[in-house]
Design an enzyme around this catalytic site. Sequence first.
Site, PDB file in Angstrom:
ATOM      1  N   ASP A   1       0.831  -1.206   0.000  1.00 15.23           N
ATOM      2  CA  ASP A   1       0.000   0.000   0.000  1.00 15.23           C
ATOM      3  C   ASP A   1       0.863   1.253   0.000  1.00 15.23           C
ATOM      4  O   ASP A   1       0.542   2.241  -0.653  1.00 15.23           O
ATOM      5  CB  ASP A   1      -0.922   0.009   1.233  1.00 15.23           C
ATOM      6  CG  ASP A   1      -2.048  -1.011   1.095  1.00 15.23           C
ATOM      7  OD1 ASP A   1      -2.376  -1.365  -0.055  1.00 15.23           O
ATOM      8  OD2 ASP A   1      -2.583  -1.447   2.126  1.00 15.23           O
TER       9      ASP A   1
ATOM     10  N   SER B   1     -11.280  -1.187  -7.974  1.00 13.07           N
ATOM     11  CA  SER B   1     -10.711  -1.376  -6.649  1.00 13.07           C
ATOM     12  C   SER B   1     -11.168  -0.249  -5.737  1.00 13.07           C
ATOM     13  O   SER B   1     -12.030   0.543  -6.124  1.00 13.07           O
ATOM     14  CB  SER B   1      -9.199  -1.403  -6.777  1.00 13.07           C
ATOM     15  OG  SER B   1      -8.651  -1.782  -5.564  1.00 13.07           O
ATOM     16  N   LEU B   2     -10.591  -0.169  -4.574  1.00  9.46           N
ATOM     17  CA  LEU B   2     -10.996   0.867  -3.622  1.00  9.46           C
ATOM     18  C   LEU B   2      -9.789   1.677  -3.180  1.00  9.46           C
ATOM     19  O   LEU B   2      -8.682   1.140  -3.069  1.00  9.46           O
ATOM     20  CB  LEU B   2     -11.598   0.220  -2.371  1.00  9.46           C
ATOM     21  CG  LEU B   2     -12.949  -0.446  -2.496  1.00  9.46           C
ATOM     22  CD1 LEU B   2     -13.270  -1.208  -1.213  1.00  9.46           C
ATOM     23  CD2 LEU B   2     -14.031   0.580  -2.774  1.00  9.46           C
TER      24      LEU B   2
ATOM     25  N   GLU C   1     -19.181  -1.901   5.832  1.00 15.29           N
ATOM     26  CA  GLU C   1     -19.223  -3.342   5.576  1.00 15.29           C
ATOM     27  C   GLU C   1     -17.836  -3.941   5.761  1.00 15.29           C
ATOM     28  O   GLU C   1     -16.865  -3.376   5.260  1.00 15.29           O
ATOM     29  CB  GLU C   1     -19.680  -3.603   4.124  1.00 15.29           C
ATOM     30  CG  GLU C   1     -21.025  -3.004   3.802  1.00 15.29           C
ATOM     31  CD  GLU C   1     -21.329  -3.065   2.293  1.00 15.29           C
ATOM     32  OE1 GLU C   1     -20.916  -4.022   1.633  1.00 15.29           O
ATOM     33  OE2 GLU C   1     -21.971  -2.126   1.804  1.00 15.29           O
TER      34      GLU C   1
ATOM     35  N   LYS D   1     -14.482  -5.674   5.208  1.00 14.34           N
ATOM     36  CA  LYS D   1     -13.753  -5.944   3.963  1.00 14.34           C
ATOM     37  C   LYS D   1     -13.170  -7.349   4.081  1.00 14.34           C
ATOM     38  O   LYS D   1     -12.236  -7.594   4.845  1.00 14.34           O
ATOM     39  CB  LYS D   1     -12.653  -4.910   3.761  1.00 14.34           C
ATOM     40  CG  LYS D   1     -11.901  -5.047   2.451  1.00 14.34           C
ATOM     41  CD  LYS D   1     -11.055  -3.821   2.230  1.00 14.34           C
ATOM     42  CE  LYS D   1     -10.208  -3.826   0.982  1.00 14.34           C
ATOM     43  NZ  LYS D   1      -9.671  -5.055   0.518  1.00 14.34           N
TER      44      LYS D   1
ATOM     45  N   ASP E   1     -11.185 -10.602   3.351  1.00 16.30           N
ATOM     46  CA  ASP E   1      -9.893 -10.845   2.715  1.00 16.30           C
ATOM     47  C   ASP E   1      -9.969 -12.163   1.943  1.00 16.30           C
ATOM     48  O   ASP E   1      -9.538 -13.202   2.420  1.00 16.30           O
ATOM     49  CB  ASP E   1      -8.801 -10.902   3.782  1.00 16.30           C
ATOM     50  CG  ASP E   1      -7.421 -10.750   3.176  1.00 16.30           C
ATOM     51  OD1 ASP E   1      -7.337 -10.426   1.980  1.00 16.30           O
ATOM     52  OD2 ASP E   1      -6.435 -10.958   3.899  1.00 16.30           O
TER      53      ASP E   1
ATOM     54  N   GLU F   1     -17.019 -11.838  -2.581  1.00 17.05           N
ATOM     55  CA  GLU F   1     -15.711 -12.348  -2.195  1.00 17.05           C
ATOM     56  C   GLU F   1     -15.828 -13.818  -1.804  1.00 17.05           C
ATOM     57  O   GLU F   1     -16.680 -14.172  -0.985  1.00 17.05           O
ATOM     58  CB  GLU F   1     -15.261 -11.520  -0.988  1.00 17.05           C
ATOM     59  CG  GLU F   1     -13.798 -11.353  -0.827  1.00 17.05           C
ATOM     60  CD  GLU F   1     -13.197 -10.266  -1.708  1.00 17.05           C
ATOM     61  OE1 GLU F   1     -13.931  -9.606  -2.475  1.00 17.05           O
ATOM     62  OE2 GLU F   1     -11.973 -10.113  -1.645  1.00 17.05           O
TER      63      GLU F   1
ATOM     64  N   TYR G   1     -21.733  -8.374  -1.986  1.00 18.34           N
ATOM     65  CA  TYR G   1     -21.904  -6.995  -1.542  1.00 18.34           C
ATOM     66  C   TYR G   1     -22.146  -5.989  -2.655  1.00 18.34           C
ATOM     67  O   TYR G   1     -22.389  -4.825  -2.392  1.00 18.34           O
ATOM     68  CB  TYR G   1     -20.677  -6.525  -0.748  1.00 18.34           C
ATOM     69  CG  TYR G   1     -19.360  -6.846  -1.447  1.00 18.34           C
ATOM     70  CD1 TYR G   1     -18.526  -7.837  -0.942  1.00 18.34           C
ATOM     71  CD2 TYR G   1     -18.962  -6.188  -2.599  1.00 18.34           C
ATOM     72  CE1 TYR G   1     -17.347  -8.161  -1.554  1.00 18.34           C
ATOM     73  CE2 TYR G   1     -17.778  -6.498  -3.228  1.00 18.34           C
ATOM     74  CZ  TYR G   1     -16.968  -7.480  -2.706  1.00 18.34           C
ATOM     75  OH  TYR G   1     -15.797  -7.804  -3.333  1.00 18.34           O
TER      76      TYR G   1
ATOM     77  N   LYS H   1      -8.435   0.471   6.404  1.00 27.07           N
ATOM     78  CA  LYS H   1      -7.705  -0.769   6.646  1.00 27.07           C
ATOM     79  C   LYS H   1      -7.348  -0.962   8.121  1.00 27.07           C
ATOM     80  O   LYS H   1      -7.144   0.009   8.852  1.00 27.07           O
ATOM     81  CB  LYS H   1      -6.386  -0.767   5.829  1.00 27.07           C
ATOM     82  CG  LYS H   1      -6.568  -0.617   4.321  1.00 27.07           C
ATOM     83  CD  LYS H   1      -7.166  -1.831   3.685  1.00 27.07           C
ATOM     84  CE  LYS H   1      -6.204  -2.864   3.213  1.00 27.07           C
ATOM     85  NZ  LYS H   1      -5.481  -2.688   2.006  1.00 27.07           N
TER      86      LYS H   1
ATOM     87  N   CYS I   1      15.409 -39.125  14.645  1.00 30.15           N
ATOM     88  CA  CYS I   1      14.402 -38.534  15.528  1.00 30.15           C
ATOM     89  C   CYS I   1      15.116 -37.834  16.689  1.00 30.15           C
ATOM     90  O   CYS I   1      15.955 -38.451  17.352  1.00 30.15           O
ATOM     91  CB  CYS I   1      13.481 -39.635  16.063  1.00 30.15           C
ATOM     92  SG  CYS I   1      12.420 -39.050  17.405  1.00 30.15           S
TER      93      CYS I   1
ATOM     94  N   CYS J   1      14.334 -39.977  20.134  1.00 33.31           N
ATOM     95  CA  CYS J   1      14.786 -41.342  20.427  1.00 33.31           C
ATOM     96  C   CYS J   1      15.950 -41.791  19.556  1.00 33.31           C
ATOM     97  O   CYS J   1      16.479 -42.874  19.747  1.00 33.31           O
ATOM     98  CB  CYS J   1      13.622 -42.328  20.292  1.00 33.31           C
ATOM     99  SG  CYS J   1      13.066 -42.561  18.600  1.00 33.31           S
TER     100      CYS J   1
ATOM    101  N   CYS K   1       9.450 -40.426  12.471  1.00 32.30           N
ATOM    102  CA  CYS K   1      10.348 -41.197  13.323  1.00 32.30           C
ATOM    103  C   CYS K   1       9.915 -42.655  13.188  1.00 32.30           C
ATOM    104  O   CYS K   1       8.727 -42.963  13.269  1.00 32.30           O
ATOM    105  CB  CYS K   1      10.186 -40.717  14.755  1.00 32.30           C
ATOM    106  SG  CYS K   1      10.674 -41.921  15.992  1.00 32.30           S
TER     107      CYS K   1
ATOM    108  N   CYS L   1       9.695 -44.691  21.074  1.00 37.82           N
ATOM    109  CA  CYS L   1      10.003 -43.257  21.068  1.00 37.82           C
ATOM    110  C   CYS L   1       9.258 -42.551  22.202  1.00 37.82           C
ATOM    111  O   CYS L   1       8.035 -42.524  22.233  1.00 37.82           O
ATOM    112  CB  CYS L   1       9.625 -42.638  19.722  1.00 37.82           C
ATOM    113  SG  CYS L   1       9.922 -40.859  19.708  1.00 37.82           S
TER     114      CYS L   1
HETATM  115  S1  IVH Z   1     -16.892  -2.851  -2.628  1.00 35.15           S
HETATM  116  C1  IVH Z   1     -15.898  -0.526  -6.839  1.00 35.15           C
HETATM  117  N1  IVH Z   1     -17.178  -4.222  -0.451  1.00 35.15           N
HETATM  118  O1  IVH Z   1     -11.805  -5.306  -1.629  1.00 35.15           O
HETATM  119  C2  IVH Z   1     -15.324  -1.531  -5.908  1.00 35.15           C
HETATM  120  N2  IVH Z   1     -15.229  -4.607  -1.751  1.00 35.15           N
HETATM  121  O2  IVH Z   1      -9.656  -3.394  -2.157  1.00 35.15           O
HETATM  122  C3  IVH Z   1     -16.319  -1.919  -4.898  1.00 35.15           C
HETATM  123  N3  IVH Z   1     -13.778  -6.359  -0.874  1.00 35.15           N
HETATM  124  O3  IVH Z   1     -12.071  -5.238  -5.112  1.00 35.15           O
HETATM  125  C4  IVH Z   1     -15.800  -2.906  -3.934  1.00 35.15           C
HETATM  126  N4  IVH Z   1     -15.006  -6.850   0.880  1.00 35.15           N
HETATM  127  O4  IVH Z   1     -12.469  -7.470  -3.855  1.00 35.15           O
HETATM  128  C5  IVH Z   1     -16.389  -3.978  -1.514  1.00 35.15           C
HETATM  129  N5  IVH Z   1     -17.599  -5.397   1.502  1.00 35.15           N
HETATM  130  C6  IVH Z   1     -16.826  -5.160   0.437  1.00 35.15           C
HETATM  131  C7  IVH Z   1     -15.632  -5.852   0.218  1.00 35.15           C
HETATM  132  C8  IVH Z   1     -14.847  -5.543  -0.893  1.00 35.15           C
HETATM  133  C9  IVH Z   1     -13.895  -7.136   0.211  1.00 35.15           C
HETATM  134  C10 IVH Z   1     -12.657  -6.405  -1.815  1.00 35.15           C
HETATM  135  C11 IVH Z   1     -13.075  -6.365  -3.266  1.00 35.15           C
HETATM  136  C12 IVH Z   1     -12.456  -5.113  -3.810  1.00 35.15           C
HETATM  137  C13 IVH Z   1     -11.304  -4.937  -2.889  1.00 35.15           C
HETATM  138  C14 IVH Z   1     -10.824  -3.523  -2.879  1.00 35.15           C
END
Ligand code: IVH
Length: 722
Positions: free
Chosen positions: A75, A120-121, A154, A156, A158, A213, A265, A353, A447, A450, A465, A471
Amino acid sequence: MKKASVKKTGVKKAGVKKAGVNTDTARPAARSVGIADLTERQAATELKALAVEISRHDAAYHGEDAPTITDAAYDSLRKRNEAIEKRFPGLKRADSPSKKVGAASATGFNKLRHTVPMLSLGNAFTDEDVKDFIERLRRFLDLDADETVEMTAEPKIDGLSFSARYENGRLAVAATRGDGAEGEDITANLRTIKNMPGFLMGEVPKVIEIRGEVYMTKADFAALNAAQGTKGGKVFANPRNAAAGSLRQIDPSITAARPLKAFTYGWGEVKGMDWKTQWDFLQSLKAWGFSVNPRARLCSSLSGMLKEYRKLGEDRAALAYDIDGMVYKVNRLDLQRRLGFVSRAPRWAIAHKYSAERAETVVESIEVQVGRTGTLTPVARLRPVNVGGVVVSNATLHNEDEIARKDIRAGDTVVIQRAGDVIPQVIEVLMAKRPRDSTPYRFPDKCPACGSRAVREEGEVACRCTGGLICPAQAVERLKHFVSRNAFDIEGIGEKNITGFFEDKLIESPADLFTLERRAGRAKLTAREGWAEKSIDNLFAAIEQRRAISLERVIYGLGIRQVGQATARLLAQAYGSFGAWRKAMIAAKDKDSETYRELINIEQIGESVADDLVAFFAEKRNGAILEALARELTVADFDQPDASGSPIAGKTVVFTGTLEAMSRGEAKARAQSLGAKVAGSVSRKTDLVVAGFGAGSKLKEAAGLGVKVLTEQEYLTLIGGK
Ligand code: IVH
């Protein structure tokens, strides 16, 4: 999503792989100069270096499911790239990372083009960043000071993002995100995920692409890794990689066998329906039959958002799955539309994050532990370090191959990761910090306990072993297993005591526990440090209580290779009594016998388990142990479940918190005998949650999903002492 001209990506694979492998040793671009002090020339050079470096990390992360730097470091590379571009907009490169999301697909899947790109975000790391984000969007929308902007918060997840296209309510095609424009066709694989509906319920739009996800719970990840380790399969670094590796299987039957789940989502293309808010959309998702994270909230102020962020952060380690932040989204879709997108991310959402539960420390030594079935497991003894609030001083190194693959050595500085209950793992060695005189680790061929030869059977990653019953390490581990909660559950005899009793030859094999009082008497025990009269009374009472025991606990307690609780129960169910089971296991030695055939015919027991059972019984000393146990114990015959009239027959039950009247293992077994299915986590399919003392996140999940919750007492009344 549209099918692109059936294009396999095999060619790209080699290139991506090479980039991924080299990242460990790659020298990062010099980033010592503050952005304000950069000359135009320095900026251009650095942007070029950053483009190369970030794309290499993208390839390792997305293409190979094997990240090579920490999320935080990644990041910060992206942040610096964007900051330099902001100061020198004219220097923005055609291949700038800010124009891309992740890497192109790297496996042999067909490609699918996303009709609406998967973006992405932007990230926020501090409260200040979130405040700036809110101010930014308020300015953009030109809102009055008294006008509130509702936001959803919401978790996020992983995991691995996907887009699933439903046409007239039927799942038509699904893809991974890939580079945001084009992903991999995972339709067949996604269909195997149990909480992803093939058909939608209720009123459905003509076309809708659902985004979400795919993830694996921490517990499922640990179990999968353990099973993979025994089978010699791939061991994954974390649940995300396991989910990605499991989803991206060319053979969907492999995906089907993996415990994947999905949270949804968002949406891509939609025809024939619309919503006013993100919150309404989440409700529609649930109505159609999707899983939506139960921790999603609607907030009306910045302080409310930050409060939810902190609450979730506190519960993070206890959640069943990994999350890496909270996503805030503007709730009203008309405002979202007005806000639109900037570069690769929407202006109406941001990811706040959490600090990664990773840390840097030094491997002080590498030791090898001997398990109850003789498996040698290397463990890194670490300089103690705080990872996400927990002090970590050991990390598993899995096996010989894993050490060799990562080239982990004593003295190395490493990045370790801890995800919830998962045993800490070494993610990467920081080669630049390796001491000059370091030498590669050599796995022992004997081992450590033993001295017997240690061997690796063909096709296995585990080294074992060969000492078997001689043992001492194996013997102690077997005893620990015998007294453990799900086996004989003997309170008052902890791991430390077992080792002490074993060393003093007071308890050498399981039956010795039941003759301890006769043989040793009180005097011998009171002489031991830490043993007062009262604790001895308690210990003897606990042992006495277990003289009468169920068949499945005895079978499980013996610690036979591959015989876990479920297998023990199957065996108990199949043979009914201790005597019948023992007789059958001895007779099964003859592979041509009817008894052997019967054994491998039991559902879920294959030849491999059967062979381990036969091998256990072929060992003379095990025979003697069983004889001795038979003399001391009263083993109850298996109680065939009589589900008729059971109030929980066919229901899915989840136990959470600490139960008072019974152990978790017992509660599970009883519920199963009443014809119920016991699940580890709460989902839409859960019928009942039984909440003991200190129940936490599962309770909240149940409330979110409207699942019925009973206290332990209410539950016991319901099953009526059955
Ligand atoms: S909304 C326009 N909501 O995080 C993009 N993303 O770092 C809207 N992710 O690409 C994404 N949980 O793969 C959204 N509750 C959530 C999420 C989420 C995980 C992931 C998703 C996204 C990535 C961005």
